[in-house]
Enzyme design. Structure first.
Site, PDB file in Angstrom:
ATOM      1  N   GLY B  19     -30.510 -42.094 -27.864  1.00  0.00           N
ATOM      2  CA  GLY B  19     -31.731 -41.383 -27.491  1.00  0.00           C
ATOM      3  C   GLY B  19     -31.427 -39.937 -27.169  1.00  0.00           C
ATOM      4  N   GLY B  21     -33.290 -37.284 -26.332  1.00  0.00           N
ATOM      5  CA  GLY B  21     -34.333 -36.501 -25.663  1.00  0.00           C
ATOM      6  C   GLY B  21     -33.693 -35.626 -24.604  1.00  0.00           C
ATOM      7  N   GLY B  22     -34.497 -35.185 -23.642  1.00  0.00           N
ATOM      8  CA  GLY B  22     -33.984 -34.292 -22.609  1.00  0.00           C
ATOM      9  C   GLY B  22     -32.835 -34.912 -21.832  1.00  0.00           C
ATOM     10  N   ALA B  23     -32.967 -36.172 -21.459  1.00  0.00           N
ATOM     11  CA  ALA B  23     -31.933 -36.810 -20.641  1.00  0.00           C
ATOM     12  C   ALA B  23     -30.641 -36.965 -21.442  1.00  0.00           C
ATOM     13  CB  ALA B  23     -32.431 -38.170 -20.149  1.00  0.00           C
ATOM     14  N   GLY B  24     -30.764 -37.518 -22.638  1.00  0.00           N
ATOM     15  CA  GLY B  24     -29.576 -37.779 -23.453  1.00  0.00           C
ATOM     16  C   GLY B  24     -28.807 -36.504 -23.767  1.00  0.00           C
ATOM     17  N   PHE B 127     -48.316 -27.824  -7.964  1.00  0.00           N
ATOM     18  CA  PHE B 127     -48.568 -29.059  -8.695  1.00  0.00           C
ATOM     19  C   PHE B 127     -48.981 -30.141  -7.716  1.00  0.00           C
ATOM     20  CE2 PHE B 127     -48.203 -30.978 -12.784  1.00  0.00           C
ATOM     21  CZ  PHE B 127     -48.036 -29.893 -13.611  1.00  0.00           C
ATOM     22  N   ASP B 228     -37.657 -49.579 -26.507  1.00  0.00           N
ATOM     23  CA  ASP B 228     -36.488 -50.185 -27.153  1.00  0.00           C
ATOM     24  C   ASP B 228     -35.311 -50.376 -26.202  1.00  0.00           C
ATOM     25  OD1 ASP B 228     -38.083 -49.743 -29.324  1.00  0.00           O
ATOM     26  OD2 ASP B 228     -36.790 -48.243 -30.265  1.00  0.00           O
ATOM     27  N   GLN B 247     -47.561 -45.812 -14.647  1.00  0.00           N
ATOM     28  CA  GLN B 247     -48.520 -44.797 -14.198  1.00  0.00           C
ATOM     29  C   GLN B 247     -49.605 -44.554 -15.248  1.00  0.00           C
ATOM     30  OE1 GLN B 247     -47.280 -40.509 -13.714  1.00  0.00           O
ATOM     31  NE2 GLN B 247     -47.867 -40.898 -11.604  1.00  0.00           N
ATOM     32  N   HIS B 249     -52.809 -41.978 -16.143  1.00  0.00           N
ATOM     33  CA  HIS B 249     -53.428 -40.700 -15.803  1.00  0.00           C
ATOM     34  C   HIS B 249     -54.928 -40.883 -15.969  1.00  0.00           C
ATOM     35  CE1 HIS B 249     -54.441 -36.470 -15.892  1.00  0.00           C
ATOM     36  NE2 HIS B 249     -53.230 -36.210 -15.436  1.00  0.00           N
ATOM     37  N   LEU B 259     -53.356 -35.535 -22.673  1.00  0.00           N
ATOM     38  CA  LEU B 259     -53.774 -35.355 -21.293  1.00  0.00           C
ATOM     39  C   LEU B 259     -54.783 -34.241 -21.134  1.00  0.00           C
ATOM     40  CD1 LEU B 259     -50.872 -35.478 -18.769  1.00  0.00           C
ATOM     41  CD2 LEU B 259     -52.525 -37.189 -19.434  1.00  0.00           C
ATOM     42  N   GLU B 262     -55.601 -32.342 -14.600  1.00  0.00           N
ATOM     43  CA  GLU B 262     -56.300 -32.466 -13.324  1.00  0.00           C
ATOM     44  C   GLU B 262     -57.261 -31.295 -13.074  1.00  0.00           C
ATOM     45  OE1 GLU B 262     -54.941 -35.770 -11.284  1.00  0.00           O
ATOM     46  OE2 GLU B 262     -53.401 -34.518 -12.126  1.00  0.00           O
ATOM     47  N   ARG B 293     -55.707 -39.469  -7.999  1.00  0.00           N
ATOM     48  CA  ARG B 293     -55.618 -39.968  -9.371  1.00  0.00           C
ATOM     49  C   ARG B 293     -55.947 -41.450  -9.544  1.00  0.00           C
ATOM     50  NH1 ARG B 293     -50.145 -38.092 -12.557  1.00  0.00           N
ATOM     51  NH2 ARG B 293     -50.641 -35.878 -12.665  1.00  0.00           N
ATOM     52  N   HIS B 363     -49.297 -43.230 -18.987  1.00  0.00           N
ATOM     53  CA  HIS B 363     -48.619 -41.932 -19.014  1.00  0.00           C
ATOM     54  C   HIS B 363     -47.115 -42.029 -18.778  1.00  0.00           C
ATOM     55  CE1 HIS B 363     -48.088 -37.704 -18.895  1.00  0.00           C
ATOM     56  NE2 HIS B 363     -47.976 -37.583 -17.598  1.00  0.00           N
ATOM     57  N   GLU B 393     -36.450 -41.523 -18.679  1.00  0.00           N
ATOM     58  CA  GLU B 393     -37.583 -42.408 -18.389  1.00  0.00           C
ATOM     59  C   GLU B 393     -37.243 -43.886 -18.560  1.00  0.00           C
ATOM     60  OE1 GLU B 393     -41.366 -41.029 -19.835  1.00  0.00           O
ATOM     61  OE2 GLU B 393     -42.313 -42.971 -19.451  1.00  0.00           O
ATOM     62  N   ARG B 404     -44.849 -41.632  -9.753  1.00  0.00           N
ATOM     63  CA  ARG B 404     -44.119 -40.394  -9.999  1.00  0.00           C
ATOM     64  C   ARG B 404     -45.002 -39.189  -9.736  1.00  0.00           C
ATOM     65  NH1 ARG B 404     -43.714 -36.632 -14.446  1.00  0.00           N
ATOM     66  NH2 ARG B 404     -45.331 -37.736 -15.571  1.00  0.00           N
ATOM     67  N   SER B 409     -40.360 -35.664 -13.375  1.00  0.00           N
ATOM     68  CA  SER B 409     -39.664 -36.424 -14.417  1.00  0.00           C
ATOM     69  C   SER B 409     -38.639 -35.566 -15.130  1.00  0.00           C
ATOM     70  CB  SER B 409     -40.640 -36.984 -15.440  1.00  0.00           C
ATOM     71  OG  SER B 409     -39.914 -37.459 -16.540  1.00  0.00           O
TER      72      SER B 409
HETATM   73  C1  FAD Z   1     -47.995 -35.412 -22.611  1.00  0.00           C
HETATM   74  C2  FAD Z   1     -46.933 -35.499 -21.577  1.00  0.00           C
HETATM   75  C3  FAD Z   1     -46.738 -34.455 -20.689  1.00  0.00           C
HETATM   76  C4  FAD Z   1     -45.735 -34.531 -19.721  1.00  0.00           C
HETATM   77  N1  FAD Z   1     -45.568 -33.483 -18.860  1.00  0.00           N
HETATM   78  C5  FAD Z   1     -44.583 -33.544 -17.924  1.00  0.00           C
HETATM   79  C6  FAD Z   1     -44.350 -32.437 -17.046  1.00  0.00           C
HETATM   80  O1  FAD Z   1     -45.016 -31.410 -17.102  1.00  0.00           O
HETATM   81  N2  FAD Z   1     -43.352 -32.541 -16.132  1.00  0.00           N
HETATM   82  C7  FAD Z   1     -42.587 -33.671 -16.027  1.00  0.00           C
HETATM   83  O2  FAD Z   1     -41.705 -33.700 -15.172  1.00  0.00           O
HETATM   84  N3  FAD Z   1     -42.773 -34.721 -16.860  1.00  0.00           N
HETATM   85  C8  FAD Z   1     -43.747 -34.683 -17.802  1.00  0.00           C
HETATM   86  N4  FAD Z   1     -43.931 -35.771 -18.637  1.00  0.00           N
HETATM   87  C9  FAD Z   1     -42.979 -36.889 -18.613  1.00  0.00           C
HETATM   88  C10 FAD Z   1     -41.691 -36.517 -19.353  1.00  0.00           C
HETATM   89  O3  FAD Z   1     -41.982 -35.664 -20.431  1.00  0.00           O
HETATM   90  C11 FAD Z   1     -40.943 -37.717 -19.907  1.00  0.00           C
HETATM   91  O4  FAD Z   1     -40.817 -38.676 -18.918  1.00  0.00           O
HETATM   92  C12 FAD Z   1     -39.546 -37.310 -20.366  1.00  0.00           C
HETATM   93  O5  FAD Z   1     -39.633 -36.274 -21.308  1.00  0.00           O
HETATM   94  C13 FAD Z   1     -38.739 -38.446 -20.958  1.00  0.00           C
HETATM   95  O6  FAD Z   1     -37.505 -37.919 -21.418  1.00  0.00           O
HETATM   96  P1  FAD Z   1     -36.329 -38.831 -21.965  1.00  0.00           P
HETATM   97  O7  FAD Z   1     -35.200 -37.943 -22.299  1.00  0.00           O
HETATM   98  O8  FAD Z   1     -36.100 -39.940 -21.026  1.00  0.00           O
HETATM   99  O9  FAD Z   1     -36.949 -39.485 -23.267  1.00  0.00           O
HETATM  100  P2  FAD Z   1     -37.503 -38.853 -24.645  1.00  0.00           P
HETATM  101  O10 FAD Z   1     -37.596 -37.389 -24.626  1.00  0.00           O
HETATM  102  O11 FAD Z   1     -38.698 -39.651 -25.000  1.00  0.00           O
HETATM  103  O12 FAD Z   1     -36.342 -39.186 -25.657  1.00  0.00           O
HETATM  104  C14 FAD Z   1     -36.059 -40.494 -26.050  1.00  0.00           C
HETATM  105  C15 FAD Z   1     -35.093 -40.428 -27.218  1.00  0.00           C
HETATM  106  O13 FAD Z   1     -34.650 -41.737 -27.514  1.00  0.00           O
HETATM  107  C16 FAD Z   1     -34.791 -41.994 -28.888  1.00  0.00           C
HETATM  108  N5  FAD Z   1     -34.885 -43.443 -29.037  1.00  0.00           N
HETATM  109  C17 FAD Z   1     -35.825 -44.287 -28.558  1.00  0.00           C
HETATM  110  N6  FAD Z   1     -35.531 -45.544 -28.891  1.00  0.00           N
HETATM  111  C18 FAD Z   1     -34.379 -45.510 -29.581  1.00  0.00           C
HETATM  112  C19 FAD Z   1     -33.556 -46.486 -30.204  1.00  0.00           C
HETATM  113  N7  FAD Z   1     -33.858 -47.783 -30.187  1.00  0.00           N
HETATM  114  N8  FAD Z   1     -32.440 -46.090 -30.829  1.00  0.00           N
HETATM  115  C20 FAD Z   1     -32.104 -44.780 -30.873  1.00  0.00           C
HETATM  116  N9  FAD Z   1     -32.829 -43.808 -30.300  1.00  0.00           N
HETATM  117  C21 FAD Z   1     -33.957 -44.177 -29.669  1.00  0.00           C
HETATM  118  C22 FAD Z   1     -35.981 -41.173 -29.284  1.00  0.00           C
HETATM  119  O14 FAD Z   1     -36.005 -40.922 -30.660  1.00  0.00           O
HETATM  120  C23 FAD Z   1     -35.708 -39.897 -28.496  1.00  0.00           C
HETATM  121  O15 FAD Z   1     -34.766 -39.112 -29.156  1.00  0.00           O
HETATM  122  C24 FAD Z   1     -44.936 -35.695 -19.625  1.00  0.00           C
HETATM  123  C25 FAD Z   1     -45.123 -36.735 -20.524  1.00  0.00           C
HETATM  124  C26 FAD Z   1     -46.110 -36.657 -21.480  1.00  0.00           C
HETATM  125  C27 FAD Z   1     -46.301 -37.812 -22.405  1.00  0.00           C
END
Ligand code: FAD
Ligand code: SF4
Ligand code: SF4
Lengths: 239, 597
Positions: B19, B21-24, B127, B228, B247, B249, B259, B262, B293, B363, B393, B404, B409
């Site tokens: 994964g 995303g930001g965390a990975g 916020f 997953d 959660q 919204h 979204l 608010e 909320r 959300h 997440e 949250r 997040s």
């Molecule tokens: C519209 C919206 C607005 C938001 N706004 C805010 C905000 O302003 N502030 C805040 O703090 N939070 C906000 N959040 C929450 C926050 O964005 C998310 O919780 C956070 O980005 C999740 O990051 P992550 O790195 O955990 O996962 P993600 O960024 O979702 O990354 C997950 C990664 O895992 C990969 N993956 C998934 N399953 C598999 C698999 N089986 N095998 C291989 N790869 C896989 C995906 O392709 C992706 O690369 C918002 C959320 C949404 C939906």
């Protein structure tokens, strides 16, 4: 309700065959083209391959060509499409910046290689990265390039660009480089300019501005490409 | 036609990130920073890491600036604790809050394009739920990059990891974790583009698969968020913590599920039902639209349940209206331009002249894979699985408890990502050996999918599941509804066995992956339901109509195990109260306080 016809260009990698397949479906006026693709999968043909992710027009995964125009399928509403193109029959093709994997799915990795070539990161920090406070950037400085940072790499501009994908890195890749040339935090001038002006660089642009015309984020891409051509990166160079 | 599935290649690496995303990617960047030249492989479902869902986060990320004259970390800790309905772990709250600003500086130095004030310093905004002096006034605590903070983070981290020499495996799903006794030694990955299975041996494996929003019909989450990562650990016999903590919204835009912030309510938007009655007067006579909320979300769902909703014919979803027509033009143009533009772009509605359809939207999933303060995955309280981490997440450390706060997040991603990266390095000098049967679980599932016979349709089963979960396990829950949900999931599971695929190719066969995702959605739904059934109280995002108050007999985290599909076993993990127990200044604010605003 609209009755729409989607003529989708398909490609089967197993048989290496491509063809146009017609789907007729009833669709509510505000359904988006990604909803139509999903409807096709759920109701008519589960083999049709297409890509999307956020479907909020913020990730640029769902770019396709509709009647020749590259756009984001997640923000094209049926009623707007009928109005814009003047007909409920649409020809849908994959974007042309990379080889097709299946149907509407292209190998974006290959397209991204162009952006990666332009080093979309700070190569040589102008300040010590270990210092404790964030650097200060005056909003006027940021303003010069902030528009370019909105780019989501959907490759619509690169699809529309009249210069060849084989010889030109493409407008969004140029923009990625321009951002860091204008960003006071990077001082890797030489490396960057070498790439920007090499044989695949900005000299390939024909100044047609097709890129600005199609950008779904309404970024004036051609403006940044032009800055690159002229070497006008603002006064930060004399910092 | 019988396909024989096999591993086409085995690769080895130091750290495997599942994964991107930001965390990975924050985790990967930390590994490179500490060990240049480390071999890091990141797998992502999307066509490129930049397309990960973090890209859509808009608002900002919370962090107390040490030069701020009024804000202090203790206030941020208090807000997070209170917001969590006293269910977050205080050791985690303290660790994340105290390192928050350093992580902002880290991002800034690596090129994130934060919005600036006139002096060129980072701008900050307020916020919901973030306060100074323990709730006295709003805190200016969220730094941001215009309305695209998440994208700013993704772009920065993608750049940093690229520079570090990361290997991305895009459009691929991890289908199985591989273990050698108590140590995770990698994963099996299915590459959609090539239709190949890879075996990746890794000294440390990091799960960062994001949310599970696709369990519900209306969600702000992206198409890939099918839970997953949660399903992967369940299959490995490991638990999910606080699965019931989801959660919603209150104001998602009907259709695309975007979204509507608010702000629409704070600038004077009025909620109306199908008879155009301003119904919030009934539920919160004083606060009306400005009630918290969860109360607003429940009011809207009650209107819909009692037949006063409106059906959107195009999406087949019931909703209520938010009325913005009476607001002066300058409010539309200056205070809510983004949201107004969403209604225009995605619904062809002009909020100055027309009513706008909204409904509570799934959300965020507070629950997830239980970890310690370094992101190390736990098998049970205090018992870690060697070499396996979970962050973002999909994980639950737990920083958010049962609810949250906005902007917390993405703060969690960049802090826990860093901690896990640091810790993962401790494994990289320990070689791993792969067990002989690696991949067998995956092959048995995939050949079952490929050879299934019957007329059931994957898309239909998924839609039925999503509608059922929204109705029975959404904003409102009850004993009866949850029991019905459990039965419904079992039935859908059986039906899914009879869904034949239209084609058996392995190359970019999206239907095959959707079939696999359906199993994950069913598994995650099942643990949400069973955990919610057990928790006979209301806490944060978990609201039981039959037990509407918080009951501190339930002051613990739920652990749910489901090694065999459908068979859930529950356990508990205590909630860490270390700030309270340390009896430092203001410790009494960290006791079992009420979540009233
Ligand atoms: C519209 C919206 C607005 C938001 N706004 C805010 C905000 O302003 N502030 C805040 O703090 N939070 C906000 N959040 C929450 C926050 O964005 C998310 O919780 C956070 O980005 C999740 O990051 P992550 O790195 O955990 O996962 P993600 O960024 O979702 O990354 C997950 C990664 O895992 C990969 N993956 C998934 N399953 C598999 C698999 N089986 N095998 C291989 N790869 C896989 C995906 O392709 C992706 O690369 C918002 C959320 C949404 C939906
Ligand atoms: S500049 Fe516009 S069209 Fe080009 S990739 Fe970026 S967002 Fe897409
Ligand atoms: S202006 Fe240049 S970059 Fe833009 S489309 Fe034309 S040739 Fe391509």
């Amino acid at each position: 309700m609209y009755e729409v016809t989607l003529k989708i260009k398909r490609y089967d990698p197993d048989r290496r065959k491509s063809w146009i397949q017609e789907y007729k479906l009833k669709a509510g006026r505000i359904l988006r083209f990604t909803d139509l693709f999903r409807k096709i999968n759920d109701e008519l043909d589960s083999t049709l391959a297409w890509n999307s992710s956020c479907e909020h027009a913020q990730c640029g995964t769902c770019a396709v060509k509709v009647n020749g125009k590259p756009l984001l399928a997640c923000e094209l509403l049926v009623e707007n499409a009928v109005q814009y193109f003047g007909s409920p029959v649409f020809k849908i093709e994959p974007i042309t910046v990379a080889p097709v994997v299946r149907d509407l799915v292209v190998d974006l990795e290959q397209a991204y290689a162009n952006v990666e070539r332009m080093q979309p990161y700070i190569v040589e920090p102008a300040h010590k990265q270990s210092q404790e406070a964030p650097s200060q950037i005056h909003p006027h400085v940021l303003e010069r390039y902030v528009e370019a940072t909105r780019c989501i790499n959907c490759f619509c501009c690169a699809t529309a660009c009249i210069s060849s994908h084989r010889t030109f890195v493409g407008p969004n890749a140029v923009m990625a480089s321009v951002i860091r040339l204008m960003d006071p935090r990077d001082k890797a001038w030489k490396v960057r300019l070498d790439r920007l002006y090499d044989h695949r660089g900005v000299s390939r642009c024909h100044t047609s501005k097709a890129c600005s015309f199609v950008c779904p984020k309404e970024i004036d891409v051609a403006h940044f490409v032009a800055l690159a051509k002229e070497g006008r990166f603002g006064n930060v160079r004399n910092r | 036609m019988e396909k024989s599935l096999r591993i086409s290649r085995t690769i080895t690496c130091d750290v495997l990130i599942i994964g991107a995303g930001g965390a990975g990617l924050r985790c990967a960047a930390e590994v490179f920073e500490r060990r240049a030249g480390a071999r890091v492989v990141a797998v992502t479902k999307v066509p490129h890491a930049q397309k990960s869902h973090t890209t859509t986060a808009q608002g900002g990320l919370a962090a107390v600036d040490p030069t701020d004259p009024v804000d202090k970390p203790i206030f941020h800790m208090f807000d997070t604790w209170k917001g969590s309905d006293c269910s977050a772990d205080q050791n985690i709250i303290q660790r994340i809050v105290e390192s928050a600003w350093d992580q902002i500086v880290w991002l800034e130095h690596r090129g994130m394009h934060f919005s600036r004030d006139l002096d060129g310093k980072l701008r900050k905004r307020t916020f919901g739920g973030h306060t100074i002096d323990f709730g006295e006034a709003s805190a200016y605590r969220a730094v941001f990059e215009a309305d695209r903070t998440g994208k700013g983070i993704m772009d920065t981290l993608w750049g940093e990891t690229l520079k570090g020499g990361i290997t991305f495996i895009n459009q691929a799903v991890a289908t199985e974790l591989i273990f050698d006794r108590n140590r995770c030694v990698g994963a099996i990955v299915f590459k959609l583009k090539e239709g190949e299975f890879l075996c990746i041996a890794a000294k440390a494996t990091v799960l960062a698969t994001g949310g599970s929003g696709q369990v519900y019909q209306i969600t702000t989450n992206c198409r890939q968020n099918t839970g997953d990562g949660l399903a992967l650990v369940l299959k490995a016999g490991l638990p999910i913590m606080d699965a019931e903590a989801v959660q919603f919204h209150p104001t998602g835009i009907v259709g695309p599920g975007i979204l509507a912030s608010e702000t629409l309510r704070s600038v004077g938007g009025i909620l109306r039902n199908k008879d155009l009655e301003p119904f919030m007067e009934k539920y919160a006579p004083k606060m009306k639209e400005l009630a918290p909320r969860d109360l607003v979300a429940r009011a809207i769902e009650t209107e819909i349940r009692e037949g006063r909703g409106v059906m959107n014919p195009d999406y087949g979803v019931e909703h209520v209206w938010i009325d913005l027509r009476h607001l002066p033009d300058h409010i539309h143009d200056v205070q809510i331009p983004e949201v107004s533009s969403f209604f225009k772009k995605f619904l062809n509605i002009d909020p100055k002249k027309e009513l706008c359809p909204i409904r509570p939207s799934n959300h965020y999933h507070m629950g997830g894979i239980p970890t310690d303060e370094n992101g190390a995955v736990e098998r049970g309280p205090g018992e870690i699985v060697e070499g396996l981490f979970a962050i973002g997440e999909c994980a639950s450390a737990s920083f958010h408890g049962f609810n949250r706060l906005g902007t917390n997040s993405i703060l969690e991603l960049i802090t826990m990502g860093k901690f896990a990266g640091e810790k993962a390095l401790e494994y990289i000098d320990d070689p791993v050996s792969l067990p002989k049967d690696a991949g067998e679980i995956t092959f048995s599932h995939f050949s079952k999918f490929l050879n299934a016979q019957g007329k059931e349709k994957i898309g239909r089963i998924r839609s039925e599941l999503q509608a059922m979960m929204t109705e029975k396990v959404g904003v409102f829950r009850s004993e009866q509804g949850l029991i019905q949900a459990m039965e419904a999931i079992k039935e859908l599971q059986e039906r899914s066995e009879r869904a034949a695929l239209s084609q058996r190719s392995l190359k970019m066969n999206q239907e095959l992956v959707q079939r696999w995702e359906l199993d994950n959605l069913l598994a995650v739904s099942m643990v949400i339901v069973c955990s919610g059934l057990h928790r006979r109280e209301s806490r944060g995002g978990h609201f039981r109509e039959d037990y509407p108050e918080r009951n501190d007999d339930f002051h613990y985290h739920t652990l749910a195990y489901m090694p065999i599909s459908g068979d859930v076993k529950l356990g508990r993990r205590p909630i860490d109260m270390s700030i309270f127990e340390a009896r430092g200044p203001d410790y009494e604010k960290f006791g079992l306080i009420e979540r009233k605003y």
